[in-house]
Scaffold this motif. Sequence first.
Motif, PDB file in Angstrom:
ATOM      1  N   ILE A   7     -35.084  11.800  15.292  1.00 25.45           N
ATOM      2  CA  ILE A   7     -35.777  12.343  16.275  1.00 25.45           C
ATOM      3  C   ILE A   7     -35.041  11.338  18.255  1.00 25.45           C
ATOM      4  N   VAL A   8     -34.545  12.795  18.969  1.00 28.08           N
ATOM      5  CA  VAL A   8     -34.123  12.243  20.025  1.00 28.08           C
ATOM      6  C   VAL A   8     -34.975  11.003  21.056  1.00 28.08           C
ATOM      7  N   PRO A   9     -34.602  10.245  21.581  1.00 29.44           N
ATOM      8  CA  PRO A   9     -35.712   9.040  22.568  1.00 29.44           C
ATOM      9  C   PRO A   9     -36.033   9.814  23.224  1.00 29.44           C
ATOM     10  N   ARG A  10     -37.570   9.672  23.518  1.00 31.61           N
ATOM     11  CA  ARG A  10     -38.810  10.694  24.419  1.00 31.61           C
ATOM     12  C   ARG A  10     -38.720   9.664  25.644  1.00 31.61           C
ATOM     13  N   ARG A  11     -38.861  10.578  26.218  1.00 29.85           N
ATOM     14  CA  ARG A  11     -39.067  10.183  27.627  1.00 29.85           C
ATOM     15  C   ARG A  11     -40.878   9.598  27.943  1.00 29.85           C
ATOM     16  N   PRO A  12     -40.996   8.049  28.528  1.00 26.65           N
ATOM     17  CA  PRO A  12     -42.219   7.292  28.283  1.00 26.65           C
ATOM     18  C   PRO A  12     -42.547   8.637  29.217  1.00 26.65           C
ATOM     19  N   VAL A  13     -43.899   8.383  28.224  1.00 26.85           N
ATOM     20  CA  VAL A  13     -45.059   9.748  29.145  1.00 26.85           C
ATOM     21  C   VAL A  13     -46.190   8.720  29.413  1.00 26.85           C
ATOM     22  N   PHE A  14     -47.133   8.803  30.471  1.00 25.85           N
ATOM     23  CA  PHE A  14     -48.056   7.913  30.974  1.00 25.85           C
ATOM     24  C   PHE A  14     -49.437   8.318  30.111  1.00 25.85           C
ATOM     25  N   THR A  54     -52.295  14.380  32.628  1.00 24.00           N
ATOM     26  CA  THR A  54     -53.129  13.562  32.255  1.00 24.00           C
ATOM     27  C   THR A  54     -53.150  15.587  30.766  1.00 24.00           C
ATOM     28  N   ILE A  55     -52.310  16.178  31.361  1.00 20.94           N
ATOM     29  CA  ILE A  55     -52.070  16.837  30.102  1.00 20.94           C
ATOM     30  C   ILE A  55     -50.782  16.282  29.227  1.00 20.94           C
ATOM     31  N   ARG A  56     -50.284  16.356  29.905  1.00 10.53           N
ATOM     32  CA  ARG A  56     -48.951  16.068  28.831  1.00 10.53           C
ATOM     33  C   ARG A  56     -49.766  14.588  27.855  1.00 10.53           C
ATOM     34  N   ALA A  57     -50.195  13.406  29.159  1.00  7.40           N
ATOM     35  CA  ALA A  57     -50.609  12.319  28.477  1.00  7.40           C
ATOM     36  C   ALA A  57     -51.665  12.907  26.669  1.00  7.40           C
ATOM     37  N   LEU A  58     -51.856  13.800  27.368  1.00 13.04           N
ATOM     38  CA  LEU A  58     -53.143  14.084  26.027  1.00 13.04           C
ATOM     39  C   LEU A  58     -52.604  14.595  24.556  1.00 13.04           C
ATOM     40  N   ALA A  59     -50.851  15.607  25.275  1.00 15.04           N
ATOM     41  CA  ALA A  59     -49.935  15.718  23.895  1.00 15.04           C
ATOM     42  C   ALA A  59     -49.496  14.814  23.185  1.00 15.04           C
ATOM     43  N   ASP A  60     -48.910  13.732  24.336  1.00 10.51           N
ATOM     44  CA  ASP A  60     -48.543  12.069  23.680  1.00 10.51           C
ATOM     45  C   ASP A  60     -48.909  11.559  23.356  1.00 10.51           C
ATOM     46  N   LEU A  61     -50.668  11.728  22.810  1.00  6.52           N
ATOM     47  CA  LEU A  61     -51.384  10.997  22.543  1.00  6.52           C
ATOM     48  C   LEU A  61     -52.070  11.306  21.138  1.00  6.52           C
ATOM     49  N   GLN A 236     -41.742   0.876  37.221  1.00  5.62           N
ATOM     50  CA  GLN A 236     -41.239  -0.479  37.117  1.00  5.62           C
ATOM     51  C   GLN A 236     -41.221  -0.737  35.891  1.00  5.62           C
ATOM     52  N   ASN A 237     -41.920  -0.114  34.927  1.00  2.00           N
ATOM     53  CA  ASN A 237     -42.102  -1.334  33.459  1.00  2.00           C
ATOM     54  C   ASN A 237     -42.256   0.057  32.162  1.00  2.00           C
ATOM     55  N   PRO A 238     -41.850   0.767  32.202  1.00  2.00           N
ATOM     56  CA  PRO A 238     -42.685   1.531  31.285  1.00  2.00           C
ATOM     57  C   PRO A 238     -43.010   1.328  29.965  1.00  2.00           C
ATOM     58  N   GLU A 239     -42.446   1.176  29.593  1.00  2.00           N
ATOM     59  CA  GLU A 239     -42.844   0.393  27.988  1.00  2.00           C
ATOM     60  C   GLU A 239     -43.041  -0.601  28.125  1.00  2.00           C
ATOM     61  N   GLY A 240     -43.650  -1.739  28.678  1.00  6.13           N
ATOM     62  CA  GLY A 240     -44.326  -2.351  29.062  1.00  6.13           C
ATOM     63  C   GLY A 240     -45.969  -1.987  29.385  1.00  6.13           C
ATOM     64  N   PHE A 241     -45.806  -1.158  30.641  1.00  2.00           N
ATOM     65  CA  PHE A 241     -47.044  -0.487  31.046  1.00  2.00           C
ATOM     66  C   PHE A 241     -47.739   0.131  29.688  1.00  2.00           C
ATOM     67  N   LEU A 242     -46.483   1.147  28.475  1.00  2.76           N
ATOM     68  CA  LEU A 242     -47.279   1.964  27.100  1.00  2.76           C
ATOM     69  C   LEU A 242     -47.487   0.489  26.582  1.00  2.76           C
ATOM     70  N   GLN A 249     -54.573   3.610  23.120  1.00  4.09           N
ATOM     71  CA  GLN A 249     -54.172   5.102  22.367  1.00  4.09           C
ATOM     72  C   GLN A 249     -54.746   5.165  21.147  1.00  4.09           C
ATOM     73  N   GLU A 250     -54.583   3.795  20.185  1.00  6.77           N
ATOM     74  CA  GLU A 250     -54.843   3.847  19.004  1.00  6.77           C
ATOM     75  C   GLU A 250     -56.058   4.476  18.291  1.00  6.77           C
ATOM     76  N   VAL A 251     -56.945   4.021  19.544  1.00 14.24           N
ATOM     77  CA  VAL A 251     -58.452   3.913  19.266  1.00 14.24           C
ATOM     78  C   VAL A 251     -58.842   5.224  19.198  1.00 14.24           C
ATOM     79  N   LEU A 252     -58.061   5.942  20.613  1.00 13.62           N
ATOM     80  CA  LEU A 252     -58.543   7.138  20.910  1.00 13.62           C
ATOM     81  C   LEU A 252     -58.275   7.970  19.804  1.00 13.62           C
TER      82      LEU A 252
END
Length: 360
Positions: A7-14, A54-61, A236-242, A249-252
């Motif tokens: 797996i190639v590292p993916r760009r963080p998604v909101f 929102t659409i990219r966030a859904l696909a990532d979810l 500022q901090n994608p990983e911390g925010f995620l 996210q896991e619950v949904l």
Amino acid sequence: MTVTVTIVPRRPVFPFTAIVGQEEMKLSLLLNVIDPKIGGVMIMGDRGTGKSTTIRALADLLPEIDVVVDDPFNSHPTDSDLMSDAIKEAVARGEDIPKGTKKVPMVDLPLGATEDRVCGTIDIEKALAEGVKAFEPGLLAKANRGILYVDEVNLLDDHLVDVLLDSAASGWNTVEREGISIRHPARFVLVGSGNPEEGELRPQLLDRFGMHAEIRTVKDPTLRVDIVEQRSQFDQNPEGFLQKHLEEQEVLQKKLVAAQTLLPSVSIDYDLRVQISQVCAELDVDGLRGDIVTNRAAKALTALEGRTEVEVSDIGRVIVLCLRHRLRKDPLESIDSGYKVGKVFRDIFGFDLNQDGAAA
């Protein structure tokens, strides 16, 4: 045989659960993921309101899907309904199918895309010279079992929109050139977005979208500050925010998977179905798509809530989204189509719709 895919590292998604407001859009997208047969979502609204995010966030979810490794159509390794013809033939011959997993594909359709880029092309010379069907898959192949997002769909050529809608409805894409025909599975959730100021879709095409969400720029200053703050923290901090939103996210995600499993068990009372059709008839909705989509969306919402019996409140939350774009428009009329749907719903069901669209 299971093949490990690097797996190639993916760009963080909101994260989807961190998106503030835009409830119509979020609900429509979730329901289409639970039941893709609803027929996709048309999102119309102002620029800069988070449609693409929102659409990219859904696909990532969404959870990863099982696939045949290196198959251009994202074929399922065991479900014959989700296999390309080539994989079906390989299974029939008893060949060992390499299995793997991948994130749900999310394909962005560029505005200037040609029909060949979307549908794929057949190499006629190779087909004639070597007697093989040389097919170069297009974006519909890449989007199979995922999400196909068309930004500014109202600016896209009508013929191309027709092709997308036909594939989304049938689940197959057929390419024919010089007497050679190739088809492949193309099951995807079609999401179109646009700004009404730049032109409307023709009513015939608009009707083909299952749901229609309207989004507006948030006016509440407090909410606007929240949105800006969320975005700043993520940048500022994608990983911390995620990490902060990981549990939500896991619950949904689990809720969506449970809803997909529960959906076949959901039923809707005959009297409620009759009332839905009464609303459609009263609004003079052409055809039966409005009836079918409202029934499907209400069932999907019921499954999302973890129940098996559709209630009036479920219908109330989806009926405006399913019917507002199917009403005949009078250019001189200033009444909002959603208001008209709500009024007829109230008259027939005896319930008011609150501001969220739910029956109150």
